[in-house]
Each structure stands twice: as C-alpha cells, then as structure tokens.
Design an enzyme around this catalytic site. Structure first.
Site, PDB file in Angstrom:
ATOM      1  N   CYS A   1     -10.611  -0.445  -1.742  1.00  0.00           N
ATOM      2  CA  CYS A   1     -10.949  -1.741  -2.316  1.00  0.00           C
ATOM      3  C   CYS A   1     -10.362  -2.789  -1.372  1.00  0.00           C
ATOM      4  O   CYS A   1     -10.064  -2.463  -0.222  1.00  0.00           O
ATOM      5  CB  CYS A   1     -10.466  -1.874  -3.765  1.00  0.00           C
ATOM      6  SG  CYS A   1      -8.678  -1.889  -4.009  1.00  0.00           S
TER       7      CYS A   1
ATOM      8  N   HIS B   1       9.396  20.225  -3.934  1.00  0.00           N
ATOM      9  CA  HIS B   1       8.449  19.142  -4.216  1.00  0.00           C
ATOM     10  C   HIS B   1       7.487  19.529  -5.347  1.00  0.00           C
ATOM     11  O   HIS B   1       6.996  18.675  -6.062  1.00  0.00           O
ATOM     12  CB  HIS B   1       7.671  18.777  -2.960  1.00  0.00           C
ATOM     13  CG  HIS B   1       8.570  18.405  -1.817  1.00  0.00           C
ATOM     14  ND1 HIS B   1       9.412  17.324  -1.866  1.00  0.00           N
ATOM     15  CD2 HIS B   1       8.798  19.017  -0.618  1.00  0.00           C
ATOM     16  CE1 HIS B   1      10.112  17.256  -0.748  1.00  0.00           C
ATOM     17  NE2 HIS B   1       9.767  18.277   0.027  1.00  0.00           N
TER      18      HIS B   1
ATOM     19  N   ASP C   1     -15.138  -0.440  -3.836  1.00  0.00           N
ATOM     20  CA  ASP C   1     -15.813  -1.629  -4.361  1.00  0.00           C
ATOM     21  C   ASP C   1     -16.325  -2.408  -3.150  1.00  0.00           C
ATOM     22  O   ASP C   1     -16.317  -1.898  -2.015  1.00  0.00           O
ATOM     23  CB  ASP C   1     -14.877  -2.442  -5.280  1.00  0.00           C
ATOM     24  CG  ASP C   1     -13.776  -3.180  -4.523  1.00  0.00           C
ATOM     25  OD1 ASP C   1     -13.642  -2.976  -3.292  1.00  0.00           O
ATOM     26  OD2 ASP C   1     -13.052  -3.966  -5.163  1.00  0.00           O
TER      27      ASP C   1
ATOM     28  N   HIS D   1       4.749  15.881   0.465  1.00  0.00           N
ATOM     29  CA  HIS D   1       5.745  15.838  -0.612  1.00  0.00           C
ATOM     30  C   HIS D   1       5.154  15.531  -1.981  1.00  0.00           C
ATOM     31  O   HIS D   1       5.687  15.982  -2.991  1.00  0.00           O
ATOM     32  CB  HIS D   1       6.826  14.785  -0.297  1.00  0.00           C
ATOM     33  CG  HIS D   1       7.807  15.229   0.744  1.00  0.00           C
ATOM     34  ND1 HIS D   1       8.997  14.580   0.988  1.00  0.00           N
ATOM     35  CD2 HIS D   1       7.763  16.284   1.612  1.00  0.00           C
ATOM     36  CE1 HIS D   1       9.658  15.206   1.963  1.00  0.00           C
ATOM     37  NE2 HIS D   1       8.920  16.232   2.359  1.00  0.00           N
TER      38      HIS D   1
ATOM     39  N   THR E   1      -7.443  -4.349  -1.338  1.00  0.00           N
ATOM     40  CA  THR E   1      -6.048  -4.046  -0.995  1.00  0.00           C
ATOM     41  C   THR E   1      -5.714  -2.559  -1.080  1.00  0.00           C
ATOM     42  O   THR E   1      -4.660  -2.142  -0.591  1.00  0.00           O
ATOM     43  CB  THR E   1      -5.096  -4.758  -1.975  1.00  0.00           C
ATOM     44  OG1 THR E   1      -5.420  -4.308  -3.298  1.00  0.00           O
ATOM     45  CG2 THR E   1      -5.241  -6.268  -1.892  1.00  0.00           C
TER      46      THR E   1
ATOM     47  N   GLY F   1      -5.794  -1.966  -6.551  1.00  0.00           N
ATOM     48  CA  GLY F   1      -6.530  -1.873  -7.818  1.00  0.00           C
ATOM     49  C   GLY F   1      -7.177  -0.510  -8.002  1.00  0.00           C
ATOM     50  O   GLY F   1      -7.070   0.111  -9.070  1.00  0.00           O
TER      51      GLY F   1
HETATM   52  C1  RB5 Z   1     -11.939  -7.744  -5.219  1.00  0.00           C
HETATM   53  O1  RB5 Z   1     -12.060  -9.073  -4.840  1.00  0.00           O
HETATM   54  C2  RB5 Z   1     -10.497  -7.278  -5.090  1.00  0.00           C
HETATM   55  O2  RB5 Z   1      -9.741  -7.834  -6.114  1.00  0.00           O
HETATM   56  C3  RB5 Z   1     -10.424  -5.785  -5.090  1.00  0.00           C
HETATM   57  O3  RB5 Z   1     -11.171  -5.283  -4.029  1.00  0.00           O
HETATM   58  C4  RB5 Z   1      -9.051  -5.168  -4.931  1.00  0.00           C
HETATM   59  O4  RB5 Z   1      -8.381  -5.734  -3.838  1.00  0.00           O
HETATM   60  C5  RB5 Z   1      -8.219  -5.068  -6.120  1.00  0.00           C
HETATM   61  O5  RB5 Z   1      -7.117  -4.518  -6.101  1.00  0.00           O
END
Ligand code: RB5
Length: 144
Positions: free
Chosen positions: A64, A132, A7, A97, A66, A69
C-alpha cells in the site's frame, strides 16, 4: 506460488515486483489492484491472505502507500504473520525469526531497486525454528 496484492498506493511497486519475480520464473498470483484507481487496502488484503491461510500460496507480498495499513489488515487474519519491511535485514529476520508469511511494503516509502532486494531477501530466507518456534507459537496463540 506467491500471492500478491495492493491498493492504489502500492500498485506500481506491486507491478515492478511481479515483473521481477516473473523474470526469475517464480509463479505469482496477482489478486489486484489492477490499476491506480483508489481502493481500500483492508479489502485488498483479504484474498491474498486467504490464499496463504488455505495453503494455495506459500507466501504473500502486499503493498500500500506505506505498507502499514495493509499489514494491519493482513495481521487480522488468523494464521497470518505479516511484517512491514523497508530494509533487507528486517526482511531476512522476519523469515528467520518470526516465520512471517506475508511481506508488506510501502510504494511511497521504498524505491524499486531496494524493494526488489527486500523481496529477494524475504523469499530466499527460511524460518530457523528452535527457540523462535516457541515464540512464534505464543504469537499465534494470541488469536486462537
Ligand atoms: C492510501 O492513500 C493510503 O492511505 C494507503 O495506501 C496506505 O498507505 C495506508 O496505510
């Protein structure tokens, strides 16, 4: 062939990783995002995951903000085993694994230098099988 997707939050890191892989002569198929305009990670996960499930791509790298998501979205696809990794050891173990076929990272979490090492660890490791395989089979059976 390695599938890639992101994203807006993972766009820059995806581009850095793509350049890194291209320099190594590794073929990548980039399913977007193609810029930093806001877009939705559940939608961006779909095409790369479908390419892996269909066997068109061996593995996928998803990004993304983090990594969380897009990993949640990826893991809703039958046949996908996605792992969010922010360290090299986890990336290696995800392959050895867990037979992960998708690596997810956060563009707002992992710096570029570390991310490239994480990607290399993931791509250069292979599933160990054995005990595994039974466990991974049990995981896969959960969405059968
Ligand atoms: C977008 O702002 C952010 O929420 C997305 O990139 C991600 O971190 C979601 O898990």
């Amino acid at each position: 062939m390695i599938a890639m997707g992101s994203d807006h939050g993972g766009y820059r890191l995806k581009e850095a990783v793509k350049l890194h892989l291209e320099k190594k002569g590794i073929d990548c198929k980039d399913f977007g995002a193609y810029g930093e305009e806001s877009c939705d990670y559940p939608l961006m996960a779909q095409a790369p995951c479908k390419a892996v499930v269909a066997g068109e791509c061996e593995l996928a790298l998803l990004f993304c903000g983090t990594g969380i998501g897009i990993s949640m979205a990826a893991n809703k696809h039958k046949g996908i085993r996605a792992a969010v990794c922010s360290d090299i050891f986890s990336a290696r173990m995800a392959r050895l694994h867990n037979n992960a076929n998708v690596l997810c990272m956060g563009g707002r979490v992992v710096g570029e230098g570390l991310a490239l090492d994480i990607v290399d660890a993931f791509l250069n490791s292979s599933f160990e099988g054995g005990r595994h395989a039974r466990r991974v089979g049990q995981v896969d059976a959960l969405d059968a």
